[in-house]
Design a protein around this motif. Structure first.
Motif, PDB file in Angstrom:
ATOM      1  N   GLN A   1       5.681  -7.052   8.238  1.00 33.84           N
ATOM      2  CA  GLN A   1       6.178  -5.759   7.766  1.00 33.84           C
ATOM      3  C   GLN A   1       7.696  -5.762   7.681  1.00 33.84           C
ATOM      4  OE1 GLN A   1       5.767  -2.405  10.445  1.00 33.84           O
ATOM      5  NE2 GLN A   1       5.345  -1.008   8.745  1.00 33.84           N
TER       6      GLN A   1
ATOM      7  N   ARG B   1       1.879  -9.109  12.612  1.00 33.24           N
ATOM      8  CA  ARG B   1       1.853  -8.212  11.457  1.00 33.24           C
ATOM      9  C   ARG B   1       3.149  -7.394  11.364  1.00 33.24           C
ATOM     10  NH1 ARG B   1      -0.643  -9.577   7.383  1.00 33.24           N
ATOM     11  NH2 ARG B   1       0.388 -11.422   8.249  1.00 33.24           N
ATOM     12  N   LEU B   2       3.738  -7.074  12.501  1.00 30.15           N
ATOM     13  CA  LEU B   2       5.023  -6.368  12.483  1.00 30.15           C
ATOM     14  C   LEU B   2       6.127  -7.259  11.924  1.00 30.15           C
ATOM     15  CD1 LEU B   2       4.920  -4.408  15.861  1.00 30.15           C
ATOM     16  CD2 LEU B   2       4.598  -3.504  13.555  1.00 30.15           C
TER      17      LEU B   2
ATOM     18  N   GLN C   1      10.250  -5.207   4.426  1.00 35.13           N
ATOM     19  CA  GLN C   1      11.358  -4.245   4.424  1.00 35.13           C
ATOM     20  C   GLN C   1      12.637  -4.872   3.865  1.00 35.13           C
ATOM     21  OE1 GLN C   1      11.477  -1.070   5.136  1.00 35.13           O
ATOM     22  NE2 GLN C   1       9.420  -0.744   5.937  1.00 35.13           N
TER      23      GLN C   1
ATOM     24  N   TYR D   1       0.891  -4.040   6.065  1.00 36.37           N
ATOM     25  CA  TYR D   1       1.114  -4.804   7.294  1.00 36.37           C
ATOM     26  C   TYR D   1       1.214  -3.875   8.501  1.00 36.37           C
ATOM     27  CZ  TYR D   1       2.251  -8.661   4.114  1.00 36.37           C
ATOM     28  OH  TYR D   1       2.218  -9.628   3.141  1.00 36.37           O
ATOM     29  N   GLY D   2       1.856  -2.718   8.304  1.00 35.68           N
ATOM     30  CA  GLY D   2       1.937  -1.750   9.396  1.00 35.68           C
ATOM     31  C   GLY D   2       0.566  -1.225   9.787  1.00 35.68           C
TER      32      GLY D   2
ATOM     33  N   ARG E   1       3.175  -3.501   0.591  1.00 33.70           N
ATOM     34  CA  ARG E   1       2.962  -4.569   1.576  1.00 33.70           C
ATOM     35  C   ARG E   1       3.400  -4.129   2.964  1.00 33.70           C
ATOM     36  NH1 ARG E   1       4.340  -7.919  -2.932  1.00 33.70           N
ATOM     37  NH2 ARG E   1       2.731  -9.488  -3.310  1.00 33.70           N
ATOM     38  N   SER E   2       4.551  -3.493   3.032  1.00 34.85           N
ATOM     39  CA  SER E   2       5.051  -3.028   4.330  1.00 34.85           C
ATOM     40  C   SER E   2       4.070  -2.049   4.978  1.00 34.85           C
ATOM     41  CB  SER E   2       6.414  -2.355   4.144  1.00 34.85           C
ATOM     42  OG  SER E   2       6.875  -1.806   5.355  1.00 34.85           O
ATOM     43  N   ALA E   3       3.563  -1.119   4.190  1.00 29.13           N
ATOM     44  CA  ALA E   3       2.601  -0.154   4.725  1.00 29.13           C
ATOM     45  C   ALA E   3       1.296  -0.836   5.132  1.00 29.13           C
ATOM     46  CB  ALA E   3       2.331   0.941   3.700  1.00 29.13           C
TER      47      ALA E   3
END
Length: 496
Positions: free
Chosen positions: A311, A307-308, A315, A169-170, A165-167
């Motif tokens: 992300q 989006r950040l 995290q 969103y990034g 998910r983090s990737a």
């Protein structure tokens, strides 16, 4: 403590839970309407609605051609596109952790055990000092190995899923950054283009003014030759003409700079790029502004900031998963033999399989500090997101106010130009009849030129404010165009 941790592990496994906070978009203050909307209306489905190629609303073929080159040749856009592709690859890298890793390391090794070492072992074992071990008796032999190793880490507590998910969103933020770069470059090309056309309009004005001053100088010399006027008037007329000619020539500097800037933005060498002369004659189109809340969807920089935030939220889930045990399933199998003929026979097989569990018992507060770090970074991204929203509202209001005020100012300035033209006509007639000195004509000419230059400058500002407003509204982009996580993890081509 360990037993409680393992118990939690199996409870979460049975419940299918994932450690980590559930993401919700941060709230942001959104006004009900824009303040400077006099003469504007809420956007409705129509032919003048902003779409992907928003510059076509100006109906300028030359501008359309330049904007088309931007998407192909601009290096800032190319750099942002490469950055997006790298972010997309990181999504695939994170997703690969869901699957087992299988490796193989086949080998063919010739070996000869040390006779000295083997004899020593034999002496120690038998006490005779004359024995020969079995390894020594074998001499040189070849060992054939074909092992297969498999390792898999079940995602019991969502660490891998949060990493994906983090990737993702990034990567979505990177896609929005790409669109923001594209929009900024497109708007800069439009603004520079209008500035260049404005210089052409000033050039046309000064060319016509130089011609008018040449006629005035000829009239002054004629009156001087007949003894009606003095040499002082001739000198004044010559000074005014030469000063205006110098201003006319100086316009070439700014026009060249704007032309070179457009060349750079369209990815072309300035030495081989040129734009034909054509005075500015465009008027700002009626731009549908919509409602303020649409900015949250239409501005790519706001989408990137949001989006950040997502992300940063993921995290936190990754950091929280560190409190729970890590389970690995390991397996090794293959064929091993000292004879090539028996290498792939069933008796030559070997295997081992079994799980391993790792749990941190004491880390000196490392995990707690990591959690605090990611929570603080999340708060930072929320503040940045809200600031981006406030900045967007400010930019829209600034350009709406500029267009509203400039419209009235241009109307008033047009009336001032007409009055200056009338004043010059009266002063010229009185000068011809000898009633007034040439100084009155000179003053009237200077006043007219100043007002005409101001009118052209205001029209340039009006067109640049129109381009800035479209940029502030997000152009024709919408957050629905962001690639989905499934698209980011796919193998096909993707155009964000």
């Amino acid at each position: 403590m360990i037993c409680l941790g393992l118990a939690s592990c199996f409870v979460c496994l049975m419940a299918g839970c994932m450690v980590g906070p559930k993401y919700q978009r941060p709230s942001a203050d959104t006004p009900a309407d824009f303040k400077n909307t006099d003469g504007w209306k809420v956007a409705q489905p129509s032919d003048d609605a902003l779409r992907g190629k928003w510059w076509e609303i100006f109906n300028d073929p030359q501008l359309n051609a330049l904007e088309e080159k931007v998407n192909v040749s601009n290096q800032n856009i190319a750099s942002a596109a490469a950055s997006f592709l790298a972010a997309r690859a990181m999504v695939k890298e994170a997703r690969a952790q869901l699957f087992p890793t299988i490796t193989t390391n086949p080998s063919i090794t010739a070996q000869r055990p040390s006779a000295t070492l083997s004899n020593g072992v034999s002496d120690s074992g038998t006490g005779t000092g004359t024995g020969t071990g079995s390894s020594s008796s074998r001499g040189t032999f070849t060992e054939y190995d074909l092992p297969f190793d498999a390792t898999w880490q079940p995602d019991l507590f969502g660490r891998i899923r949060n990493t994906i998910r983090s990737a993702a969103y990034g990567a979505q933020a990177s896609a929005a950054d790409l669109e923001n770069t594209r929009l900024s470059v497109q708007a800069e090309v439009a603004i520079d283009y209008f500035q260049l056309r404005g210089q052409d309009a000033l050039k046309k004005l000064l060319d016509s003014t130089v011609f008018a001053y040449q006629q005035s100088l000829a009239l002054t010399k004629s009156l001087y030759d007949t003894g009606i006027d003095s040499d002082e008037a001739v000198a004044q007329a010559e000074t005014q003409l030469e000063t205006t000619q110098a201003q006319d020539v100086a316009l070439g500097i700014q026009r060249a700079q704007f032309e070179h800037a457009i060349a750079m933005l369209t990815g072309q060498p300035a030495s081989t790029f040129s734009i034909p002369y054509e005075p500015l004659n465009a008027t700002p189109p009626a731009i549908p502004i919509g409602v303020p809340s649409q900015l949250l969807e239409r501005r790519p920089d706001i989408a990137a900031a949001e989006r950040l935030v997502a992300q940063a939220n993921a995290q936190i889930g990754i950091a929280r998963a560190a409190y729970f045990p890590t389970v690995n399933l390991n397996a090794t199998a293959g064929f091993e033999s000292t004879s090539f003929a028996e290498w792939f026979t069933w008796p030559s097989r070997f295997f081992s399989v079994g799980p391993t569990v790792a749990e941190t018992i004491f880390d000196g507060g490392l995990r707690r500090a990591t959690m605090q770090q990611y929570r603080a970074q999340y708060d930072e991204t929320v503040a940045n997101y809200r600031q981006a929203v406030l900045t967007a509202f400010q930019q829209v209001e600034d350009n709406l106010a500029s267009l509203r005020i400039l419209s009235q100012e241009i109307h008033d300035q047009g009336a001032a130009v007409k009055s200056a033209e009338r004043n010059l006509a009266i002063a010229t007639d009185r000068y011809k009849t000898g009633i007034d000195p040439y100084l009155n004509v000179l003053t009237a000419q200077t006043t007219l030129l100043s007002n005409q230059q101001t009118e052209v400058t205001l029209r340039i500002q009006q067109m640049t404010a129109s381009g800035n407003l479209i940029e502030a509204l997000g152009g024709g982009w919408n957050a629905s165009q962001l690639p989905s996580p499934a698209q980011l993890a796919g193998n096909g081509s993707l155009a964000p």
